[in-house]
Motif scaffolding. Structure first.
Motif, mmCIF file in Angstrom:
data_model
loop_
_atom_site.group_PDB
_atom_site.id
_atom_site.type_symbol
_atom_site.label_atom_id
_atom_site.label_comp_id
_atom_site.label_asym_id
_atom_site.label_seq_id
_atom_site.Cartn_x
_atom_site.Cartn_y
_atom_site.Cartn_z
ATOM 1 N N ILE A 17 0.924 -0.907 0.039
ATOM 2 C CA ILE A 17 -0.126 -0.177 -0.369
ATOM 3 C C ILE A 17 1.159 1.496 -0.331
ATOM 4 N N TYR A 18 1.998 1.691 0.949
ATOM 5 C CA TYR A 18 3.156 2.384 0.774
ATOM 6 C C TYR A 18 3.612 3.169 -0.057
ATOM 7 N N LYS A 19 3.312 1.995 -1.369
ATOM 8 C CA LYS A 19 4.067 1.973 -2.885
ATOM 9 C C LYS A 19 3.060 2.698 -3.684
ATOM 10 N N HIS A 20 1.841 2.734 -3.274
ATOM 11 C CA HIS A 20 1.428 3.945 -3.923
ATOM 12 C C HIS A 20 0.507 5.188 -3.571
ATOM 13 N N LEU A 21 1.297 5.283 -1.981
ATOM 14 C CA LEU A 21 1.091 6.549 -1.564
ATOM 15 C C LEU A 21 2.210 8.109 -1.848
ATOM 16 N N SER A 22 1.257 9.190 -1.806
ATOM 17 C CA SER A 22 1.912 9.831 -1.839
ATOM 18 C C SER A 22 3.345 10.293 -1.508
ATOM 19 N N GLU A 23 3.745 11.642 -0.622
ATOM 20 C CA GLU A 23 4.186 11.891 0.620
ATOM 21 C C GLU A 23 3.308 12.292 1.604
ATOM 22 N N THR A 25 0.059 11.880 2.049
ATOM 23 C CA THR A 25 -0.407 10.581 2.188
ATOM 24 C C THR A 25 0.293 9.678 3.077
ATOM 25 N N TRP A 26 1.500 9.561 3.724
ATOM 26 C CA TRP A 26 2.560 8.969 3.657
ATOM 27 C C TRP A 26 2.323 9.441 5.293
ATOM 28 N N GLU A 27 2.443 11.052 5.530
ATOM 29 C CA GLU A 27 2.673 11.254 6.811
ATOM 30 C C GLU A 27 1.465 11.921 7.358
ATOM 31 N N LYS A 28 0.821 11.213 6.899
ATOM 32 C CA LYS A 28 -0.406 11.045 7.630
ATOM 33 C C LYS A 28 -1.093 9.479 8.004
#
Length: 236
Positions: A17-23, A25-28
């Motif tokens: 899932i993390y591979k397809h997230l932006s920075e 969204t990752w922080e959230k």
């Protein structure tokens, strides 16, 4: 052992899932523990509300413009968009007046206003009468076929007029030539050597006049001397 296997499986799912997230969204979502919780959060985070869908679909309907593509595909795409809009409106208010047939026809008619005003005008009565979509499709197709036929006739008439009434030119392009310098790019009245040629021609004419004048004076002088001193050829 089972707990360890489930933990590894959860970590693998989170990595996918993390591979397809932006920075941003990752922080959230970096503090969320399990993949299930992460997925449920993302579904809520990215999911549009019905009100947002209604605004988006309505804006697309307002900006819809027919530009000459295949009219049948255009109408199919329009109906799909309208059905999505109706579904979103019904989920909020099933009795909303926005989902009437007249509004659907209004959006379809309005899409022809910019590039095909004749179709826009022709659909006016059909929209007021709330005709069936089958009738509307037939009217649009007939109007487009008439326009295509008229365009072909107009183009043919233009070509015939151009053929029977060619543009008059005293010296056609293929015969254009400057008689002063020999160039085929311009005529003599456009030549850059025209002034120098005219000056030369003027001086030559003046020289010729002076020469003729001096010749006439000399001839007159010879005639006068002959009259004063006649020859003695018959004196024997």
């Amino acid at each position: 052992m089972l707990i360890l296997f489930q933990l590894k499986k959860t970590q693998k799912q989170k990595r996918i899932i993390y591979k397809h997230l932006s920075e941003v969204t990752w922080e959230k979502v970096e503090d969320i523990d399990t993949a299930y919780e992460l997925w449920e959060y993302l579904k809520v985070y990215y999911c549009e509300t019905d009100e947002e869908k209604i605004k988006k679909y309505k804006k697309t309907l307002d900006e819809l413009v027919y530009k000459g593509e295949d009219v049948r595909l255009f109408i199919v795409d329009f109906e799909n968009l309208w059905n999505k809009y109706v579904k979103a409106v019904k989920s909020v208010d099933p009795l909303d007046k926005e989902i009437k047939q007249s509004n659907k026809l209004y959006y379809l008619r309005n899409s022809f206003k910019k590039h095909y005003p004749n179709i826009y005008e022709r659909l006016t009565y059909a929209v007021v009468k709330e005709e069936d979509m089958t009738v509307i499709k037939q009217m649009i197709e007939l109007s487009l076929n008439e326009k295509k036929t008229n365009d072909i006739k107009n183009e043919k008439n233009k070509q015939e007029i151009k053929h029977f009434n060619p543009h008059y030119d005293a010296q056609p392009v293929y015969r254009k030539k400057c008689h002063l310098c020999g160039s085929i790019d311009h005529l003599i009245n456009q030549c850059s050597l025209r002034d120098s040629y005219n000056n030369w021609k003027r001086t030559e004419q003046e020289k010729l006049k002076e020469k003729e004048k001096s010749f006439n004076i000399e001839e007159n002088y010879n005639v006068d001397t002959n009259e004063e001193n006649p020859s003695n050829n018959n004196s024997f």
